[in-house]
Design an enzyme around this catalytic site. Structure first.
Site, mmCIF file in Angstrom:
data_model
loop_
_atom_site.group_PDB
_atom_site.id
_atom_site.type_symbol
_atom_site.label_atom_id
_atom_site.label_comp_id
_atom_site.label_asym_id
_atom_site.label_seq_id
_atom_site.Cartn_x
_atom_site.Cartn_y
_atom_site.Cartn_z
ATOM 1 C CB SER A 161 -0.947 0.005 1.199
ATOM 2 O OG SER A 161 -0.243 -0.032 2.418
ATOM 3 C CE1 TYR A 162 5.605 5.261 2.940
ATOM 4 C CE2 TYR A 162 7.267 3.920 1.842
ATOM 5 C CZ TYR A 162 6.909 5.073 2.506
ATOM 6 O OH TYR A 162 7.853 6.051 2.735
ATOM 7 C CB ALA A 163 5.154 0.313 -3.004
ATOM 8 C CB ALA A 165 0.483 5.668 -1.272
ATOM 9 C CE LYS A 166 5.571 7.948 0.576
ATOM 10 N NZ LYS A 166 5.306 9.358 0.956
#
Length: 259
Positions: A161-163, A165-166
């Site tokens: 999810s972090y990747a 979003a980024k």
């Protein structure tokens, strides 16, 4: 005289802590910028205000803004930007640094709530702030600095999810660089690697994993939030770097090399 005397920079995730956001705040304060610091922890924001105003003689507006999954997130950002204009009357630099995520969870085990946390606090928050600040950045021919990560560039395990979003933020930034170039607004992305309180905790809890990660950095150290990340952000918001737009800079001590 500082580069940003009389100017205003918004820094999301800028509360008082050993963090990238606060390192950026110190770097901008040293150049005379008045600051708007946003985050979820009001006390950390108030602590940052007290210290930055005392040390650097600038004005700091702390705004507690929660952009985690909620129907109110969009309105909260709109309200925050209007408070900035009421207080300062201008916006010169927007730095979208804040991000929450459910890290360390494999993609196959991610829930919608896990995924939403990363997307809302990162991608949606960046989108909302950019859209709401645009009219004022147009007036000042300002700059936007958005934060992405090597987790997205290189597909780090447990960071789905972090990747996502980024990498969404990087795409959003390239579109903005194209659409807003006519307004002389430059938009760039930073992928940082710095020694933060979170990383210090990781070092204490997982010393072997920490040392392994450190060995992967050609320069042999993690960056300093102010000197290695904040000072670059100062340059990205300055007139000297105005012609650079739509780019991604990896500030990872040589670890983030790409063709």
């Amino acid at each position: 005289m500082g580069i940003f005397d009389g100017k205003v920079a918004i820094i999301t995730g800028g509360g008082k802590a050993k963090s990238i956001g606060y390192g950026i705040a110190v770097a901008y304060a040293k150049e005379g910028a008045n600051l708007v610091l946003t985050g979820r922890n009001e006390q950390k924001l108030l602590d940052a205000k007290e210290e930055l105003e005392r040390l650097y003689g600038i004005k700091v507006l702390p705004l507690a803004v929660d952009v985690t999954p909620s129907d109110e997130s969009e309105d909260r950002v709109k309200e925050a930007v209007q408070k900035v204009i009421a207080e300062f009357g201008r916006i010169d630099v927007l730095i979208n640094n804040a991000q929450a995520s459910a890290s360390g969870i494999p993609l196959s085990m991610q829930t919608k709530d896990h995924f939403d946390l990363g997307i809302y606090s990162g991608l949606y928050a960046t989108f909302y702030y950019m859209r709401e600040c645009y009219p004022y950045l147009k007036e000042t021919q300002g700059s936007v600095i958005n934060f992405a990560s090597g987790a997205g560039l290189f597909g780090n395990v447990g960071q789905c999810s972090y990747a996502a979003a980024k990498e969404g933020i990087r795409g959003l930034s390239r579109v903005a660089a194209t659409e807003w170039g006519k307004d002389n607004i430059n938009v760039n992305v930073v992928c940082p690697l710095a020694m933060t309180a979170q990383l210090e905790n990781f070092k204490l809890s997982y010393p072997e994993a920490y040392e392994k990660n450190l060995r992967g950095v050609p320069m042999g150290r993690f960056g300093d939030p102010e000197l290695d990340i904040g000072r670059v952000c100062v340059q990205l918001g300055s007139p000297d770097f105005k012609y650079m737009s739509g780019e991604t800079l990896t500030l990872e001590g040589g670890m983030g090399q790409r063709p």
